[in-house]
Design a protein around this motif. Structure first.
Motif, PDB file in Angstrom:
ATOM      1  N   UNK A  89      -9.618  -4.603 -50.092  1.00  0.00           N
ATOM      2  CA  UNK A  89      -9.422  -5.821 -49.301  1.00  0.00           C
ATOM      3  C   UNK A  89      -7.956  -6.222 -49.258  1.00  0.00           C
ATOM      4  N   UNK A  90      -7.179  -5.762 -50.223  1.00  0.00           N
ATOM      5  CA  UNK A  90      -5.752  -6.059 -50.223  1.00  0.00           C
ATOM      6  C   UNK A  90      -5.052  -5.375 -49.055  1.00  0.00           C
ATOM      7  N   UNK A  91      -5.713  -4.382 -48.424  1.00  0.00           N
ATOM      8  CA  UNK A  91      -5.113  -3.652 -47.319  1.00  0.00           C
ATOM      9  C   UNK A  91      -5.400  -4.301 -45.977  1.00  0.00           C
ATOM     10  N   UNK A  92      -6.025  -5.470 -45.981  1.00  0.00           N
ATOM     11  CA  UNK A  92      -6.343  -6.139 -44.718  1.00  0.00           C
ATOM     12  C   UNK A  92      -5.076  -6.346 -43.908  1.00  0.00           C
ATOM     13  N   UNK A  93      -5.123  -5.995 -42.633  1.00  0.00           N
ATOM     14  CA  UNK A  93      -3.926  -6.056 -41.796  1.00  0.00           C
ATOM     15  C   UNK A  93      -3.870  -7.360 -40.999  1.00  0.00           C
ATOM     16  N   UNK A  94      -2.663  -7.674 -40.531  1.00  0.00           N
ATOM     17  CA  UNK A  94      -2.437  -8.788 -39.619  1.00  0.00           C
ATOM     18  C   UNK A  94      -1.769  -8.235 -38.363  1.00  0.00           C
ATOM     19  N   UNK A  95      -2.140  -8.770 -37.205  1.00  0.00           N
ATOM     20  CA  UNK A  95      -1.587  -8.310 -35.939  1.00  0.00           C
ATOM     21  C   UNK A  95      -0.757  -9.411 -35.291  1.00  0.00           C
ATOM     22  N   UNK A  96       0.421  -9.041 -34.829  1.00  0.00           N
ATOM     23  CA  UNK A  96       1.293  -9.960 -34.113  1.00  0.00           C
ATOM     24  C   UNK A  96       1.553  -9.414 -32.717  1.00  0.00           C
ATOM     25  N   UNK A  97       1.206 -10.162 -31.655  1.00  0.00           N
ATOM     26  CA  UNK A  97       1.423  -9.661 -30.290  1.00  0.00           C
ATOM     27  C   UNK A  97       2.896  -9.359 -30.032  1.00  0.00           C
ATOM     28  N   UNK A  98       3.159  -8.212 -29.398  1.00  0.00           N
ATOM     29  CA  UNK A  98       4.523  -7.809 -29.061  1.00  0.00           C
ATOM     30  C   UNK A  98       4.744  -7.852 -27.555  1.00  0.00           C
ATOM     31  N   UNK A  99       3.858  -7.210 -26.796  1.00  0.00           N
ATOM     32  CA  UNK A  99       3.982  -7.195 -25.340  1.00  0.00           C
ATOM     33  C   UNK A  99       2.616  -6.921 -24.718  1.00  0.00           C
ATOM     34  N   UNK A 100       2.496  -7.281 -23.448  1.00  0.00           N
ATOM     35  CA  UNK A 100       1.234  -7.105 -22.728  1.00  0.00           C
ATOM     36  C   UNK A 100       1.538  -6.879 -21.252  1.00  0.00           C
ATOM     37  N   UNK A 101       0.792  -5.968 -20.621  1.00  0.00           N
ATOM     38  CA  UNK A 101       0.957  -5.733 -19.187  1.00  0.00           C
ATOM     39  C   UNK A 101      -0.418  -5.731 -18.524  1.00  0.00           C
ATOM     40  N   UNK A 102      -0.436  -6.195 -17.280  1.00  0.00           N
ATOM     41  CA  UNK A 102      -1.654  -6.146 -16.476  1.00  0.00           C
ATOM     42  C   UNK A 102      -1.684  -4.819 -15.722  1.00  0.00           C
ATOM     43  N   UNK A 103      -2.836  -4.185 -15.705  1.00  0.00           N
ATOM     44  CA  UNK A 103      -2.988  -2.899 -15.016  1.00  0.00           C
ATOM     45  C   UNK A 103      -3.551  -3.153 -13.623  1.00  0.00           C
ATOM     46  N   UNK A 104      -2.656  -3.253 -12.654  1.00  0.00           N
ATOM     47  CA  UNK A 104      -3.032  -3.579 -11.282  1.00  0.00           C
ATOM     48  C   UNK A 104      -2.967  -2.337 -10.395  1.00  0.00           C
TER      49      UNK A 104
END
Length: 575
Positions: A303-318
């Motif tokens: 459980x000590x290996x639980x990760x955290x995610x921080x948004x870096x970038x996002x694109x819309x696929x149009x």
């Protein structure tokens, strides 16, 4: 609950000065408004606006309202649940002995602490405490999380127990042809032993569950008391609660740690290496033994290996340019230098993206790609679904994509990942064996594992491979399960959890944990190789489909399948 600490000027009382009290409903909203009334039923001070509600709602009309000046301040108190009373004399604590570190009532101070050098009034030292709730509260929250973890593992163990018992029957039946007539007797004996073991183990788990539920209730009640006191109590009451409950909190935390032992159950049955017909009745000789072990302790450590995610970038696929349809990225993978390769199933294209998710290269394919894996610094492999082939492309440092070679295969493949420098692990489509091995030259092999005889249509299962432990991970979208197969021991762990709903894409994450795209909950779920849910991260996209992780395990990219709002997002991984 009334908060006598909401008074203004109670520490600098001057004759003739009128005490003011703040409206407690407004205080809960971080607003300060002078109170005009006191409701003895609600046990709180209120301004005119809040107290007028008593005249509107019939259920409140029986409450007794008085002006602030008429309120019996002495009777207004936090519910301390007898924490402020001396166990010996049942008098309120008024002093603290700094020599012996003990709370004292007036009798204690006279009888037991006459010779002590420093017995001080609580009222004088209580205000010196800074954030007394933080330590006790955090301890109790950790204890509560541990108790809840035990509860989850008990539920999981009950499910796993049934699965393990079923697997024993399957294993026993598999040996029938080799041991002929005697095997019928073995099966009957093992079945009875398994049922007895299941019954006894289930009783133990149920007893453990009952104990854990009581402990969880104690922790929850204690936590509620602590939070209530440190939210609404006076400094003196907070100080008393801290001193009074510290030992109780430590005891609850200790129990939680002790509970995190010997909970999760895995049962297997293995035959002896030398299997001979013994000159004894089968009830006296069984060529195998049951094994009982607990994996919870290892899961608690993981459980000590639980990760955290921080948004870096996002694109819309149009849909753009010569696109026939809205882009649908069914395959993504990181190149060693941090660039990203993606394949568009709908428009038959392959793309290269830089670290900022900017498109820097593209190539038109002649087939509908399904999944992609990076083979080397400048080579990728693509599965073609119903195409009976694996295509290899060259991706240069300058982002130029060119066809390289084609491997013909005899099986339809969906997902693909690297097993080693010479082989892939691939998920099959409409085949009785869900996962196979394919070499870089196209040779197809099977794992030495007895997979369940289940056929997966396209887009109902995904697979990945953990090199360090030689394990294959298979998702089952509509069964809401994940199976982790240990190739070395031919055993498996079946993972079911409320957080795992319609798992689709799978990838190996930090510390060789497993990351899952869960379509129904729009989350990335992280589980250990033992099947423990370590973290669950809600992402800003509908129907996550595919996930990949960079070589250094520091970044994650995910795509989705939601028609009309398809995206690709990148996250920074931290632990």
């Amino acid at each position: 609950m009334a908060d006598s600490g909401s008074k203004i000027g109670e520490d600098d009382e001057v004759p003739g000065r009128v005490k003011e009290y703040l409206c407690q409903p407004y205080l809960s909203k971080d607003k300060e408004t002078v109170a005009d009334k006191f409701c003895s039923t609600c046990n709180e001070f209120q301004c005119n606006d809040c107290s007028n509600v008593h005249n509107v709602l019939a259920i409140l009309k029986s409450h007794k309202l008085v002006s602030v000046n008429e309120a019996d301040v002495a009777s207004i108190s936090v519910k301390m649940k007898a924490l402020d009373l001396c166990d010996q004399h049942q008098h309120s604590f008024e002093f603290f002995c700094e020599d012996e570190k003990k709370l004292c009532c007036s009798k204690c101070a006279i009888v037991n602490h006459r010779k002590c050098h420093s017995v001080v009034e609580i009222e004088k030292i209580a205000g010196k405490i800074t954030s007394p709730s933080s330590i006790l509260g955090e301890k109790l929250k950790e204890a509560k999380e541990a108790a809840e973890s035990v509860a989850r593992h008990i539920r999981s163990s009950k499910d796993q127990l049934a699965e393990d018992i079923k697997e024993i029957h399957v294993q026993v039946r598999r040996m029938r042809d080799e041991v002929m007539r005697m095997f019928d007797d073995i099966e009957d004996f093992v079945a009875k032993k398994a049922e007895t073991l299941q019954r006894e183990t289930l009783q133990n788990l149920t007893m453990k569950q009952t104990q854990n539920e009581k402990h969880l209730a104690d922790v929850t009640s204690c936590l509620e008391t602590i939070e209530s006191i440190f939210k609404n109590g006076t400094p003196a009451q907070k100080y008393i609660a801290e001193q009074k409950m510290e030992s109780n909190v430590n005891a609850l935390c200790r129990i939680s740690k002790e509970e995190c032992q010997n909970v999760k159950v895995n049962i297997s049955f293995q035959f002896d290496e030398t299997f001979k017909l013994p000159p004894l009745p089968i009830t006296e000789y069984v060529p195998g033994q049951f094994q009982f072990k607990s994996d919870l302790e290892e899961d608690v450590n993981s459980a000590k290996m639980a990760m955290k995610l921080t948004p870096v970038s996002s694109i819309d696929l149009k849909k753009t340019g010569d696109d026939i349809d809205e882009p649908f990225y069914t395959g993504i993978d990181f190149l060693p230098d941090g660039r990203l390769v993606a394949v568009d199933n709908k428009n038959m294209k392959c793309f290269v993206y830089n670290e900022k998710l900017e498109k820097v290269g593209s190539f038109q394919l002649s087939y509908n790609p399904v999944s992609v894996v990076v083979v080397s610094e400048e080579e990728v492999a693509i599965t073609c679904g119903y195409g009976y082939k694996i295509e290899f492309l060259h991706v240069s440092k300058c982002n130029e994509i060119t066809p390289q070679r084609t491997c013909k295969v005899n099986t339809k493949y969906f997902s693909i990942c690297l097993k080693d420098d010479r082989q892939f692990v691939v998920g099959t489509i409409d085949e009785p064996i869900p996962v196979r091995i394919v070499s870089l030259t196209g040779e197809e092999l099977d794992f030495s594992v007895n997979f369940p005889n289940k056929i997966y249509p396209i887009d109902t299962s995904d697979c990945t491979y953990i090199k360090s432990s030689d394990k294959v991970v298979i998702t089952d979208r509509y069964e809401h399960t994940v199976c982790i197969y240990d190739i070395k021991t031919d055993t498996r762990v079946v993972v079911k959890d409320d957080k795992i709903q319609e798992p689709r894409g799978a990838a190996v994450g930090p510390s060789d944990t497993i990351l899952l795209c869960c379509r129904k909950t729009n989350t990335i779920v992280q589980i250990s190789q033992r099947g423990q849910v370590l973290s669950s991260y809600k992402i800003d996209m509908e129907n996550p489909f595919k996930v990949c992780v960079s070589r250094d395990k520091s970044f994650l990219v995910v795509t989705n399948s939601y028609i009309g709002n398809r995206k690709m997002q990148k996250f920074k991984i931290s632990t």
